[in-house]
Design an enzyme around this catalytic site. Structure first.
Site, PDB file in Angstrom:
ATOM      1  N   HIS A 163       7.742 -21.989  -3.117  1.00 45.14           N
ATOM      2  CA  HIS A 163       7.455 -20.553  -3.020  1.00 45.14           C
ATOM      3  C   HIS A 163       7.680 -19.774  -4.297  1.00 45.14           C
ATOM      4  O   HIS A 163       7.465 -18.565  -4.323  1.00 45.14           O
ATOM      5  CB  HIS A 163       8.324 -19.908  -1.937  1.00 45.14           C
ATOM      6  CG  HIS A 163       7.828 -20.173  -0.558  1.00 45.14           C
ATOM      7  ND1 HIS A 163       6.962 -19.339   0.091  1.00 45.14           N
ATOM      8  CD2 HIS A 163       8.050 -21.195   0.279  1.00 45.14           C
ATOM      9  CE1 HIS A 163       6.686 -19.830   1.289  1.00 45.14           C
ATOM     10  NE2 HIS A 163       7.339 -20.973   1.424  1.00 45.14           N
ATOM     11  N   LYS A 170       7.840  -3.450  -0.380  1.00 47.14           N
ATOM     12  CA  LYS A 170       8.204  -4.860  -0.552  1.00 47.14           C
ATOM     13  C   LYS A 170       9.644  -4.887  -1.039  1.00 47.14           C
ATOM     14  O   LYS A 170      10.198  -3.837  -1.363  1.00 47.14           O
ATOM     15  CB  LYS A 170       7.279  -5.547  -1.572  1.00 47.14           C
ATOM     16  CG  LYS A 170       7.120  -4.750  -2.886  1.00 47.14           C
ATOM     17  CD  LYS A 170       6.126  -5.402  -3.841  1.00 47.14           C
ATOM     18  CE  LYS A 170       4.679  -5.241  -3.483  1.00 47.14           C
ATOM     19  NZ  LYS A 170       3.986  -6.472  -3.205  1.00 47.14           N
ATOM     20  N   ARG A 171      10.285  -6.066  -1.083  1.00 47.82           N
ATOM     21  CA  ARG A 171      11.632  -6.124  -1.650  1.00 47.82           C
ATOM     22  C   ARG A 171      11.631  -5.528  -3.057  1.00 47.82           C
ATOM     23  O   ARG A 171      10.636  -5.604  -3.776  1.00 47.82           O
ATOM     24  CB  ARG A 171      12.112  -7.578  -1.688  1.00 47.82           C
ATOM     25  CG  ARG A 171      12.479  -8.138  -0.327  1.00 47.82           C
ATOM     26  CD  ARG A 171      13.551  -7.328   0.356  1.00 47.82           C
ATOM     27  NE  ARG A 171      14.842  -7.535  -0.275  1.00 47.82           N
ATOM     28  CZ  ARG A 171      15.815  -8.297   0.215  1.00 47.82           C
ATOM     29  NH1 ARG A 171      15.655  -8.891   1.376  1.00 47.82           N
ATOM     30  NH2 ARG A 171      16.963  -8.440  -0.406  1.00 47.82           N
ATOM     31  N   LYS A 210       8.490  -7.359  -9.490  1.00 46.28           N
ATOM     32  CA  LYS A 210       7.499  -6.644  -8.677  1.00 46.28           C
ATOM     33  C   LYS A 210       7.177  -5.265  -9.274  1.00 46.28           C
ATOM     34  O   LYS A 210       6.250  -4.589  -8.856  1.00 46.28           O
ATOM     35  CB  LYS A 210       7.985  -6.500  -7.239  1.00 46.28           C
ATOM     36  CG  LYS A 210       8.029  -7.828  -6.460  1.00 46.28           C
ATOM     37  CD  LYS A 210       8.612  -7.627  -5.062  1.00 46.28           C
ATOM     38  CE  LYS A 210       8.796  -8.903  -4.263  1.00 46.28           C
ATOM     39  NZ  LYS A 210       7.569  -9.335  -3.566  1.00 46.28           N
ATOM     40  N   THR A 244       2.029 -11.439   0.560  1.00 45.87           N
ATOM     41  CA  THR A 244       1.305 -11.364   1.819  1.00 45.87           C
ATOM     42  C   THR A 244       1.125  -9.905   2.219  1.00 45.87           C
ATOM     43  O   THR A 244       0.234  -9.581   3.002  1.00 45.87           O
ATOM     44  CB  THR A 244       2.048 -12.106   2.953  1.00 45.87           C
ATOM     45  OG1 THR A 244       3.419 -11.704   2.941  1.00 45.87           O
ATOM     46  CG2 THR A 244       1.946 -13.610   2.770  1.00 45.87           C
ATOM     47  N   LYS A 283      -2.032  -7.742   4.233  1.00 47.02           N
ATOM     48  CA  LYS A 283      -1.916  -6.805   5.359  1.00 47.02           C
ATOM     49  C   LYS A 283      -2.599  -5.482   5.025  1.00 47.02           C
ATOM     50  O   LYS A 283      -3.299  -4.892   5.866  1.00 47.02           O
ATOM     51  CB  LYS A 283      -0.433  -6.550   5.689  1.00 47.02           C
ATOM     52  CG  LYS A 283       0.336  -7.797   6.098  1.00 47.02           C
ATOM     53  CD  LYS A 283       1.852  -7.529   6.091  1.00 47.02           C
ATOM     54  CE  LYS A 283       2.649  -8.818   6.083  1.00 47.02           C
ATOM     55  NZ  LYS A 283       4.060  -8.607   5.674  1.00 47.02           N
TER      56      LYS A 283
HETATM   57  C1  LIG Z   1       4.741  -8.798   4.545  1.00 50.25           C
HETATM   58  C2  LIG Z   1       6.131  -8.380   4.380  1.00 50.25           C
HETATM   59  C3  LIG Z   1       6.829  -8.686   3.201  1.00 50.25           C
HETATM   60  C4  LIG Z   1       6.177  -9.383   2.037  1.00 50.25           C
HETATM   61  O1  LIG Z   1       5.597  -8.399   1.193  1.00 50.25           O
HETATM   62  P1  LIG Z   1       5.118  -8.737  -0.288  1.00 50.25           P
HETATM   63  O2  LIG Z   1       4.407  -7.502  -0.701  1.00 50.25           O
HETATM   64  O3  LIG Z   1       4.193  -9.896  -0.177  1.00 50.25           O
HETATM   65  O4  LIG Z   1       6.324  -9.015  -1.085  1.00 50.25           O
HETATM   66  C5  LIG Z   1       8.132  -8.266   3.086  1.00 50.25           C
HETATM   67  N1  LIG Z   1       8.751  -7.589   4.083  1.00 50.25           N
HETATM   68  C6  LIG Z   1       8.102  -7.271   5.219  1.00 50.25           C
HETATM   69  C7  LIG Z   1       8.825  -6.498   6.268  1.00 50.25           C
HETATM   70  C8  LIG Z   1       6.781  -7.651   5.408  1.00 50.25           C
HETATM   71  O5  LIG Z   1       6.158  -7.332   6.548  1.00 50.25           O
END
Ligand SMILES: *Cc1c(COP(=O)(O)O)cnc(C)c1O
Length: 815
Positions: free
Chosen positions: A361, A549-550, A555, A657, A661
């Site tokens: 990952h 995101k985190r 990022k 991911t 979304k």
């Molecule tokens: C999808 C998702 C992530 C991953 O987000 P990235 O933008 O790909 O880092 C992290 N936290 C939650 C709650 C998510 O639904």
């Protein structure tokens, strides 16, 4: 209106619900709280699930179906009620039964705690995958830990992140089934060695170890409209029953025993809240082995009930290692096959290799897991012995390939410089190693794991991540779902590639108008939520630009907020500057020990407070940091987003991911050529996303040639100069400056190239604005994004895993 058959089913549901509420609470309906009603409803639905669960398991064992077990230290499930209702296809009867009783179903959803057994993307991926396996009819199960405390709840107090323990089990978890009789004993510590017997043979001695009891809590995973229910098995650490019944104890013995029990329970007490490194934490190592040992032992025990030979194990069982945390599965399966099942090393190794597969990952070096041998060996002596032997045999064959080249051989060793290298163990012990997006898999092959891919050219492959369109579109965006049904028929729900049929409507003004109305509906809802919760008024007609995101340096949330400081400066200089109103929304948690990430949160909140209260600009610019980003908040955000910020330094985000979304909900990606953004761009083309910044090769050559200078960038770009100086003094520092961020930029030589990408990022925002103003074209782009998002359904991903790695079939249960 319900048909007669549905009416009958509704009555059955209503009856079951009342009966369940009665048994559980023994009180009049009027006296039940919303939480009580939620529990009663969840337990009613459990009964529907149980019927299918029993049928599914019977089918699997009667047909001796191959099973795949997906091991992951995290499963970020979120709430399950709405999804279970959707997948069971009982939405209509459930809603109508509840409304008969005067209960608003939507009010009950919020009573469920988020099952936050994960940090972010990795854990959410695992959750999407088990949803897809069940929905595709693949006999696939999750294997993880039942953390008593999930990921902390985040509050923002005085602009800072504060972490609150997530006691998610306090009212019980409605979806779990405790299986005390399926307990497994997991050994820790003790001594393991080979002893020479009188006959001259060597015999393994493993003694004086401590056993911990692992008790499974099974969570049913419901497939979509197909009657299949798979299992997510969560292991809980308990005191083994043997030990509990150790007879009469002295006071001292009792105290010792209680202390010991306390220590054991700690194993599954909490999730580690850092999604990139847990350097050298003994408790984490304990968790990993606990998961692996309990899981592998129970799989072998279950397999043996089939009376098939262990030599056929790989035909009937596949085991997947999600990142390196469960990599010890390789050694544990060897241990069981050799020590308990008395197979030879060669046979055991052949079985293990053919069973295991591993997903990488990350290529971030600080996130590659290693354990100090000094810690590992005494804690897991038998596992260490096995790893030593795996490594010895492996290096022997590497030496045959590269005779005399000890420098190269070094880079293959699982045991190197006093450390156990978990990724190397996983690669050597698996028949497949995959990355999670094309660019990531290429970097693994050609760069960070090049020596292994040269050595094992057929092991390495790509499986681009995906997300379940059931949760992230059908359940969370019902209005868009209905519109798509109306435009192309509902068949896309079980064949998400059919979303491409939406392209028929790219020039259909009435379809585009409806799409805009749907987006506006969710923007209004989000604006309302922000007003209620934060007392911030945002313009629902502004561009909703979202980065959730985190919080991580790579990022680049910092680049986003620096751009907003720059925009604010421009607006202050010229309050009449003609910009389209924008709302910038942030969300995300920082690991509690990650100082730069926490300062980033403080900076965002500080800038937000200043900007939002400045009457001269706040009609045009608003900034909101939403607390406690998690699954439930995410479900409200994606339907309302116009712009998806995916701005990581190229080459650093393995896949992402969140980007998928957003796309599936009609947002336009503003991003770098990183992770799956590359594939999103391939799908929708230059006109329907905004790509900017350095690419991965350019970043790589900067790293290699060392020609990057943060000072030069700072000195040659006045905009950067200005915002960086404002970290030390200016409009944003009245409650403390941001010198640690300032020092970070120069101390790390701007390690993620924020200064370098800054001008391109600002320009990209201008392009976004121009595109948005061209309303019809924006709507077209939005539709084109949704139309192309089908390939990012995790159903596509899981089909690829099933075909190429696991060798699994898709099953249809007889009706
Ligand atoms: C999808 C998702 C992530 C991953 O987000 P990235 O933008 O790909 O880092 C992290 N936290 C939650 C709650 C998510 O639904």
């Amino acid at each position: 209106m319900l048909t007669n058959k549905l009416l009958e089913e509704k009555n059955r549901f209503e009856h079951l619900f009342l009966q369940t509420a009665n048994i559980m609470f023994g009180r009049d309906m009027e006296d039940l709280t919303n939480e009580n009603l939620y529990q009663a409803l969840a337990n009613t639905i459990r009964q529907y699930i149980s019927e299918n669960w029993i049928r599914t398991n019977k089918y699997y064992s009667e047909h001796k179906e191959k099973q795949i077990y997906y091991f992951s230290i995290e499963f970020l499930l979120g709430r399950l009620l709405n999804n279970n209702i959707l997948n069971l296809d009982i939405g209509a009867i459930c809603r109508s039964a509840m409304s008969d009783l005067g209960i608003d179903l939507d009010n009950l959803f919020d009573e469920e705690p988020d099952a936050g057994l994960g940090n972010g993307g990795l854990g959410r991926l695992a959750a999407c995958f088990i949803d897809s396996m069940a929905s595709l009819g693949i006999a696939g199960h999750g294997c993880s830990i039942r953390y008593q405390y999930g990921l902390f709840e985040q509050k923002i107090i005085n602009n800072n992140q504060v972490e609150i323990p997530d006691n998610w089990l306090k009212n019980g978890f409605a979806w779990e089934y405790r299986k005390a009789e399926k307990e497994i004993l997991v050994p820790f510590g003790g001594n393991a060695y080979m002893k020479e017997m009188p006959d001259g043979n060597l015999k393994l001695i493993y003694e004086n170890y401590t056993t911990v009891s692992a008790v499974p809590y099974d969570v049913p995973i419901v497939g979509y409209h197909n009657g299949i229910v798979n299992t997510l098995r969560l292991w809980n650490a308990e005191v083994s029953q043997d030990f509990a019944q150790s007879g009469v104890l002295t006071h001292e013995q009792l105290q010792e025993k209680l202390k010991f029990q306390y220590r054991l329970k700690a194993i599954t007490s909490c999730l580690y809240p850092d999604d990139s490194s847990n350097k050298g934490k003994l408790l984490r190592l304990t968790q990993e082995y606990f998961l692996v040992s309990a899981g592998i032992q129970s799989i072998v025990r279950h397999y043996k009930k089939s009376n098939l030979s262990l030599l056929d194990f790989p035909q009937k069982v596949a085991i997947h290692i999600n990142d390196t945390h469960p990599a010890m599965a390789v050694a544990e399966l060897m241990r069981i096959l050799i020590d308990s099942e008395k197979l030879s090393w060669e046979k055991a190794w052949d079985i293990t290799m053919r069973t295991m597969a591993y997903t990488n990952h990350t290529i971030m070096p600080e996130a590659l897991e290693t354990w100090p041998i000094d810690m590992f060996r005494p804690h897991l002596p038998r596992i260490y012995m096995i790893i030593e032997e795996i490594n010895r045999r492996f290096l022997e064959s590497v030496r045959r390939r590269y005779p005399g080249n000890e420098d190269i051989i070094h880079t293959f060793s699982i045991l190197q410089d006093g450390l156990v290298h978990m990724a190397r163990l996983a690669i050597v012990g698996s028949h497949s190693v995959n990355g999670v997006a094309k660019i990531h898999s290429d970097i693994l092959k050609n760069y960070s794991m090049k020596q292994f891919s040269d050595y094992y050219p057929n092991k390495f492959n790509n499986k681009t991540n995906g997300i379940t369109h059931r949760r992230w579109l059908i359940a969370s965006n019902p209005k868009l779902t209905s519109l798509i049904d109306e435009l192309i028929s509902p068949k896309w729900k079980t064949a998400p590639n059919m979303l491409i049929d939406l392209l028929k409507h790219v020039d259909d003004p009435s379809a585009l108008k409806k799409l805009t109305d749907v987006k506006q509906f969710y923007k209004n809802e989000l604006a309302q939520l922000i007003k209620t919760k934060y007392n911030i008024i945002i313009d629902p007609l502004s561009i909703f630009d979202v980065q959730v995101k985190r919080i991580h340096s790579y990022k680049r949330q910092l680049m986003n907020i620096l751009h907003l400081m720059h925009l604010y400066n421009k607006l202050c200089q010229n309050p009449h500057l003609d910009i389209f109103p924008r709302t910038f929304i942030f969300g995300g948690k920082a690991a509690p020990g990650y100082h730069i990430a926490k300062e980033t949160i403080r900076l965002i909140n500080t800038v937000a407070a200043i900007v939002n209260s400045d009457e001269n600009v706040n009609q045009k610019l608003k900034i909101v940091f939403l607390e406690n980003y998690g699954i439930s908040l995410a479900e409200k955000l994606f339907p309302a987003a116009n712009v998806s910020e995916q701005i990581s330094t190229a080459g650093k985000e393995a896949s992402g991911t969140g980007n998928m979304k957003f796309m599936m909900n009609g947002a336009i990606t503003l991003g770098t050529l990183d992770g799956a953004n590359v594939e999103i761009h391939d799908e929708v083309g230059d006109d329907n996303c905004v790509i900017f910044g350095l690419n991965a090769d350019e970043i790589l050559s900067y790293y290699q040639n060392g020609h990057y200078s943060a000072w030069d960038e700072y000195n040659s770009n006045p905009d950067i100069h200005c915002v960086i100086d404002q970290l030390l003094s200016g409009p944003f520092t009245s409650n403390g400056d941001f010198h640690s961020l300032y020092n970070y930029f120069f101390g790390s030589n701007d390690e993620y190239f924020i200064f370098k990408d800054f001008p391109a990022y600002c320009a990209a925002h201008e392009i976004i604005e121009k595109k948005y103003i061209d309303t019809l074209n924006w709507q077209r782009s939005s539709l084109i994004n949704i139309a192309h998002s089908g390939i990012f359904s995790s159903d596509r991903t899981i089909k690829e895993y099933a075909d190429d790695i696991w060798g699994m079939n898709m099953i249809k249960l007889p009706s």
